[in-house]
Design a protein around this motif. Sequence first.
Motif, PDB file in Angstrom:
ATOM      1  N   ASN A   1       0.822  -1.206   0.000  1.00 24.78           N
ATOM      2  CA  ASN A   1       0.000   0.000   0.000  1.00 24.78           C
ATOM      3  C   ASN A   1       0.858   1.259   0.000  1.00 24.78           C
ATOM      4  N   ILE A   2       2.008   1.204   0.672  1.00 24.95           N
ATOM      5  CA  ILE A   2       2.931   2.337   0.603  1.00 24.95           C
ATOM      6  C   ILE A   2       3.427   2.518  -0.830  1.00 24.95           C
ATOM      7  N   LEU A   3       3.726   1.400  -1.500  1.00 28.11           N
ATOM      8  CA  LEU A   3       4.107   1.480  -2.907  1.00 28.11           C
ATOM      9  C   LEU A   3       2.978   2.064  -3.748  1.00 28.11           C
ATOM     10  N   ALA A   4       1.737   1.655  -3.478  1.00 28.17           N
ATOM     11  CA  ALA A   4       0.590   2.173  -4.233  1.00 28.17           C
ATOM     12  C   ALA A   4       0.416   3.673  -4.014  1.00 28.17           C
ATOM     13  N   ILE A   5       0.647   4.144  -2.801  1.00 33.03           N
ATOM     14  CA  ILE A   5       0.563   5.585  -2.536  1.00 33.03           C
ATOM     15  C   ILE A   5       1.647   6.323  -3.320  1.00 33.03           C
ATOM     16  N   THR A   6       2.827   5.740  -3.399  1.00 33.51           N
ATOM     17  CA  THR A   6       3.901   6.348  -4.176  1.00 33.51           C
ATOM     18  C   THR A   6       3.531   6.411  -5.656  1.00 33.51           C
ATOM     19  N   VAL A   7       2.956   5.333  -6.181  1.00 36.84           N
ATOM     20  CA  VAL A   7       2.500   5.322  -7.579  1.00 36.84           C
ATOM     21  C   VAL A   7       1.431   6.384  -7.798  1.00 36.84           C
ATOM     22  N   ASP A   8       0.510   6.512  -6.838  1.00 37.17           N
ATOM     23  CA  ASP A   8      -0.556   7.506  -6.954  1.00 37.17           C
ATOM     24  C   ASP A   8       0.017   8.922  -6.979  1.00 37.17           C
ATOM     25  N   ARG A   9       1.012   9.182  -6.152  1.00 36.71           N
ATOM     26  CA  ARG A   9       1.645  10.510  -6.157  1.00 36.71           C
ATOM     27  C   ARG A   9       2.322  10.790  -7.491  1.00 36.71           C
ATOM     28  N   TYR A  10       2.969   9.768  -8.015  1.00 32.39           N
ATOM     29  CA  TYR A  10       3.647   9.949  -9.301  1.00 32.39           C
ATOM     30  C   TYR A  10       2.637  10.229 -10.413  1.00 32.39           C
ATOM     31  N   LEU A  11       1.551   9.480 -10.468  1.00 28.89           N
ATOM     32  CA  LEU A  11       0.551   9.658 -11.519  1.00 28.89           C
ATOM     33  C   LEU A  11      -0.141  11.015 -11.407  1.00 28.89           C
ATOM     34  N   SER A  12      -0.336  11.495 -10.181  1.00 29.44           N
ATOM     35  CA  SER A  12      -1.000  12.788 -10.003  1.00 29.44           C
ATOM     36  C   SER A  12      -0.146  13.933 -10.528  1.00 29.44           C
ATOM     37  N   LEU A  13       1.161  13.735 -10.602  1.00 25.43           N
ATOM     38  CA  LEU A  13       2.045  14.743 -11.184  1.00 25.43           C
ATOM     39  C   LEU A  13       2.252  14.518 -12.679  1.00 25.43           C
ATOM     40  N   TYR A  14       2.429  13.266 -13.045  1.00 22.96           N
ATOM     41  CA  TYR A  14       2.710  12.944 -14.450  1.00 22.96           C
ATOM     42  C   TYR A  14       1.477  13.164 -15.326  1.00 22.96           C
ATOM     43  N   ASN A  15       0.285  12.838 -14.813  1.00 23.53           N
ATOM     44  CA  ASN A  15      -0.972  13.020 -15.544  1.00 23.53           C
ATOM     45  C   ASN A  15      -1.864  13.984 -14.767  1.00 23.53           C
ATOM     46  N   ALA A  16      -1.353  15.175 -14.525  1.00 22.82           N
ATOM     47  CA  ALA A  16      -2.070  16.125 -13.676  1.00 22.82           C
ATOM     48  C   ALA A  16      -3.428  16.518 -14.243  1.00 22.82           C
ATOM     49  N   LEU A  17      -3.547  16.611 -15.580  1.00 24.61           N
ATOM     50  CA  LEU A  17      -4.795  17.064 -16.197  1.00 24.61           C
ATOM     51  C   LEU A  17      -5.880  15.998 -16.172  1.00 24.61           C
ATOM     52  N   THR A  18      -5.494  14.736 -16.202  1.00 19.28           N
ATOM     53  CA  THR A  18      -6.496  13.659 -16.271  1.00 19.28           C
ATOM     54  C   THR A  18      -6.562  12.842 -14.979  1.00 19.28           C
ATOM     55  N   TYR A  19      -5.881  13.322 -13.942  1.00 17.88           N
ATOM     56  CA  TYR A  19      -5.835  12.532 -12.704  1.00 17.88           C
ATOM     57  C   TYR A  19      -7.213  12.414 -12.056  1.00 17.88           C
ATOM     58  N   HIS A  20      -7.943  13.524 -11.948  1.00 17.88           N
ATOM     59  CA  HIS A  20      -9.238  13.519 -11.266  1.00 17.88           C
ATOM     60  C   HIS A  20     -10.335  13.065 -12.229  1.00 17.88           C
ATOM     61  N   THR A  21     -10.286  11.826 -12.628  1.00 14.61           N
ATOM     62  CA  THR A  21     -11.290  11.255 -13.518  1.00 14.61           C
ATOM     63  C   THR A  21     -11.790   9.944 -12.950  1.00 14.61           C
ATOM     64  N   GLU A  22     -12.870   9.465 -13.541  1.00 11.32           N
ATOM     65  CA  GLU A  22     -13.445   8.201 -13.099  1.00 11.32           C
ATOM     66  C   GLU A  22     -12.482   7.048 -13.326  1.00 11.32           C
ATOM     67  N   ARG A  23     -11.666   7.155 -14.371  1.00 11.51           N
ATOM     68  CA  ARG A  23     -10.699   6.100 -14.659  1.00 11.51           C
ATOM     69  C   ARG A  23      -9.700   5.957 -13.512  1.00 11.51           C
ATOM     70  N   THR A  24      -9.283   7.071 -12.929  1.00  7.90           N
ATOM     71  CA  THR A  24      -8.346   7.024 -11.807  1.00  7.90           C
ATOM     72  C   THR A  24      -8.966   6.346 -10.600  1.00  7.90           C
ATOM     73  N   VAL A  25     -10.234   6.647 -10.313  1.00  9.24           N
ATOM     74  CA  VAL A  25     -10.927   6.021  -9.187  1.00  9.24           C
ATOM     75  C   VAL A  25     -11.020   4.511  -9.392  1.00  9.24           C
ATOM     76  N   THR A  26     -11.402   4.103 -10.597  1.00 13.66           N
ATOM     77  CA  THR A  26     -11.494   2.672 -10.887  1.00 13.66           C
ATOM     78  C   THR A  26     -10.139   1.994 -10.760  1.00 13.66           C
ATOM     79  N   PHE A  27      -9.106   2.634 -11.287  1.00 12.80           N
ATOM     80  CA  PHE A  27      -7.755   2.088 -11.199  1.00 12.80           C
ATOM     81  C   PHE A  27      -7.321   1.923  -9.743  1.00 12.80           C
ATOM     82  N   THR A  28      -7.684   2.882  -8.909  1.00 11.57           N
ATOM     83  CA  THR A  28      -7.308   2.823  -7.498  1.00 11.57           C
ATOM     84  C   THR A  28      -7.963   1.636  -6.802  1.00 11.57           C
TER      85      THR A  28
END
Length: 350
Positions: free
Chosen positions: A150-177
């Motif tokens: 889960n710590i690794l998953a939080i790190t991945v989530d932080r990375y994606l929120s920066l790398y895909n900042a424009l599309t991060y807050h989408t339904e796809r992100t919630v499903t992926f999580t």
Amino acid sequence: MILSLAAVAAMSSGGGSGLNSSSSFDPFDSSTSWSLAEDPGNSSSLTPDLQPATTAVAFSEVNPWDVALCVTGTLISCENALVIAVLFYTPTLRAPMFVLIGSLAAADLLAGLGLILNFVFTYLVDASVEFVTLLSVALLISAFSASVLNILAITVDRYLSLYNALTYHTERTVTFTYVMVVLIWALCLTLGLLPALGWNCLRDESACSICRPVTKANAVALAVAFLLVFALMMQLYLQICRIAFRHAQQIAVQHQFIAMSTTKGVSTLSAILCAFGACWLPFAMYSIVADSSYPAIYTYAAVLPATCCSVINPIVYAFRNPDIQKSLWMACCGCFPSNLSLRPRTSSDV
């Protein structure tokens, strides 16, 4: 996973926790009563009946390391139960970041309960029963594995929120999580059940690792997997730092402010990664090089820092979050300090 450490310590030191039957039982000791009145020298008719006096001796010789682990487990349980309660009773905390924080808190809560149950099983229940041993191992392996992933998953989530900042807050992100959380728990439950499915050393003590009944091969595999996870986290945090500095350079108007903020963020990330490594690396490395023949005190010394990681996790990932802080203040006193940040928190925030 550490159910038998007390017994190993007793066998290696001749005393310890009182679980070594060869050292705690003396046929001529006054605390041992005999069910027959014949001469104790007649070995063919002796049937020793250990009375509560012997039990009292065992309790007086509780291993201090086991007490430390039990206290650590209690602290872990209290901290993470508070985090779960805040997330559960605050409807606004439903973003992917909080789902991952809740999953981490659930894993650490189970780890804390596992440490408490390990103490209970060691001193209050017959630890020689295979079911008890395998249950303790399954809970501890599943919980601590889920905590690390889960710590690794939080790190991945932080990375994606920066790398895909424009599309991060989408339904796809919630499903992926949610899919990521389900996969993490499915994998960790499988790892925890392996000893119960036959991958254990209950029938072959020579194959045991430092944590009976986990086999040496399984312990090495888990340790190597952790090292790979740690290496991946280092790579992700390095990419996060690079993206953060690039964003800072692109904002010329706020360049000085952003540079200071970014430097502080990098320092925080470094501290988080160093704390995680300091907690888990000694245990992982020791699991690779050592086996059940090594002194139990070395195992305790490696296990205790690893469990302390679950004490630090709520502070690093939950209590530092302004949204969770506001919920805690509202729950405790019905208000929150005016200096508390009202800016919405994002996963990219350190």
